[in-house]
Design an enzyme around this catalytic site. Structure first.
Site, short mmCIF file in Angstrom:
data_model
loop_
_atom_site.label_atom_id
_atom_site.label_comp_id
_atom_site.label_asym_id
_atom_site.label_seq_id
_atom_site.Cartn_x
_atom_site.Cartn_y
_atom_site.Cartn_z
N LYS A 123 -68.75 -56.02 102.91
CA LYS A 123 -67.69 -56.81 102.28
C LYS A 123 -67.64 -58.20 102.95
O LYS A 123 -68.67 -58.75 103.23
CB LYS A 123 -66.36 -56.05 102.33
CG LYS A 123 -66.46 -54.72 101.58
CD LYS A 123 -65.25 -53.85 101.72
CE LYS A 123 -65.27 -53.08 103.02
NZ LYS A 123 -64.24 -52.03 103.07
N ASP B 102 -61.85 -45.28 105.09
CA ASP B 102 -60.74 -45.27 104.12
C ASP B 102 -60.89 -44.16 103.07
O ASP B 102 -59.89 -43.60 102.60
CB ASP B 102 -60.54 -46.65 103.45
CG ASP B 102 -61.81 -47.24 102.85
OD1 ASP B 102 -62.88 -46.64 103.04
OD2 ASP B 102 -61.73 -48.30 102.20
C1 GLC Z 1 -67.60 -50.59 101.91
C2 GLC Z 1 -67.70 -49.93 103.28
C3 GLC Z 1 -67.20 -48.50 103.21
C4 GLC Z 1 -65.80 -48.46 102.58
C5 GLC Z 1 -65.82 -49.14 101.23
C6 GLC Z 1 -64.45 -49.16 100.55
O1 GLC Z 1 -68.48 -49.95 101.04
O2 GLC Z 1 -69.04 -49.95 103.73
O3 GLC Z 1 -67.16 -47.93 104.51
O4 GLC Z 1 -65.37 -47.12 102.46
O5 GLC Z 1 -66.28 -50.48 101.38
O6 GLC Z 1 -63.52 -49.88 101.30
#
Ligand code: GLC
Length: 432
Positions: free
Chosen positions: A136, A172
């Site tokens: 991200k 998460d």
């Molecule tokens: C990205 C992260 C992952 C997380 C997802 C949603 O893919 O790598 O760990 O769960 O974003 O936030």
């Protein structure tokens, strides 16, 4: 076809010898059980990796069969800090936690802490978690390859004005599954479609080759965002996907995520609109500075434009704000583009979710599986038809699975507390 490819990558990610090179990481989380409803206690939670950084104080009350979120505080993380040094980032987190403890009058206590850290981590234990890579918008130096718990504790010790108890690291997706699991004990999948996208599920221990032991289950963080990073989705990537990837801060990484999640959807739409304008199929070929600027077409515009009743009017207002001269047909075409891109996202997610549901069903030797998915994320929550499209496609791709979708109530906060609470319960039961 996408689901079949992901199925193969799940096996590669779980395999003892194939996981090093696997694009879908299938990370063990050391979460071995979902809540049974008897959990209780007082916890701190941190939530980093979504739209905001938050600090929470959560009280889990057994008697009422529900979780009470006591209080929370949002701390902004400025853009330059997201791209600065790890030490700055963790000092900032420790400072926010300190302020919060003061405001809650908790500074003298040493509470257990659940840390929702929404990035791919190689977890060695529930409290040892090594960041594989940033995803991200984050890219802080000196954190990849390091234990995040250690970095947090060091930052707290540098301050020296308070201390924390045991730490549980939580993705998460896992927090989302666990917070829904408290309400519905058949919740064994967690899914996020927000800034990023990812899912976790309960896998049989005998298939988790990287962790000792054959009995019971463990939650696996799939990190499905990385699907396609070995080129396996090349045939369905468009020229627009390739530009989004090239302009991102992590080119070549998280291919699947870049076709699906909120951080990228708006930009994909913008690139399609630019192309249609260049081809004189929109706005009589007249573009605007705003339309030409990366990031100016926000993902939330897609939801507004696809609204059932006011969508067309919203589209027209947005186009005017972007400095474009439109006619009715232009606003209709823009709406069609938004629908195309958001539908593709929902269907790709559905293909991935169907892969998980089918896998759980086969794991358990069932003809028919009834299960619940805990879901969170701005795209899923805010877009007017995303969830309907996703559900319809999953029904098509996993007809033997009857899936209930439960929107998580603050999974990142409560879920982190829940993981910590379940870990304590299991430890206690182990001692009895
Ligand atoms: C990205 C992260 C992952 C997380 C997802 C949603 O893919 O790598 O760990 O769960 O974003 O936030």
């Amino acid at each position: 076809e996408v689901s079949a490819r992901l199925k193969r990558d799940f096996s590669r990610g779980l395999g003892k010898h194939s996981h090093h090179k696997a694009p879908v990481k299938m990370l063990p989380t050391f979460v071995r059980a979902t809540p049974d409803g008897t959990e209780k206690g007082d916890f701190l939670a941190l939530d980093l990796g979504g739209t905001n950084f938050r600090v929470l104080h959560v009280r889990v009350v057994e008697e009422q069969q529900k979780v009470l979120k006591m209080d929370s505080q949002i701390c902004a993380i400025p853009q330059d800090m997201m791209l600065g040094t790890g030490e700055q980032l963790f000092d900032h987190i420790a400072a926010c936690l300190s302020d919060f403890l003061v405001s809650q009058d908790l500074k003298g206590q040493t509470l257990p802490l659940g840390f929702t850290f929404s990035f791919p981590c190689e977890q060695k234990e529930i409290d040892k978690s090594i960041l594989i890579r940033w995803t991200k918008g984050f890219n802080c130096s000196g954190v990849e390859g390091k234990d995040v718990v250690k970095l947090l504790k060091e930052a707290i010790h540098r301050r020296g004005d308070y201390d924390i108890g045991s730490v549980a690291m939580v993705n998460d997706t896992v927090g989302t599954m666990m917070s829904c699991g408290y309400r519905d004990q058949s919740c064994e999948i967690g899914m996020i479609i927000g800034t990023g996208t990812n899912a976790c599920y309960m896998e049989e221990m005998k298939n988790v080759k990287r962790v000792e032991g054959e009995d019971g289950r463990m939650c696996i963080n799939t990190e499905w965002g990385g699907f396609g990073d070995d080129g396996s989705l090349k045939d369905i990537q468009t020229e627009f996907d390739r530009v989004v990837d090239k302009m991102s801060i992590n080119t070549g990484v998280h291919t699947f995520e870049k076709m699906i999640s909120g951080m990228y959807l708006g930009e994909i739409v913008r690139l399609v609109l630019v192309k249609l304008t260049e081809d004189k199929l929109l706005f009589k070929g007249q573009s605007s500075e705003a339309l030409k600027t990366p990031g100016r077409f926000e993902t939330k515009f897609i939801s507004e434009i696809e609204e059932q009743d006011n969508g067309l009017e919203n589209a027209q207002n947005i186009l005017t704000k972007l400095g474009l001269k439109w006619e009715l047909v232009d606003s209709r075409v823009v709406r069609l583009v938004c629908d195309t891109i958001s539908s593709r996202s929902a269907r790709l997610c559905a293909a991935a979710l169907a892969t998980i549901a089918n896998r759980i069903r086969v794991n358990r030797g069932l003809d028919h599986l009834k299960t619940t998915v805990g879901v969170d994320g701005t795209v899923y929550r805010k877009h007017p038809n995303f969830s309907d499209e996703l559900k319809a496609t999953v029904r098509l791709l996993a007809p033997e699975c009857d899936i209930t979708f439960l929107v998580s109530e603050d999974g990142s906060g409560k879920g982190a507390a829940m993981v910590t609470a379940v870990a304590q319960r299991l430890a206690l039961q182990g001692h009895l």
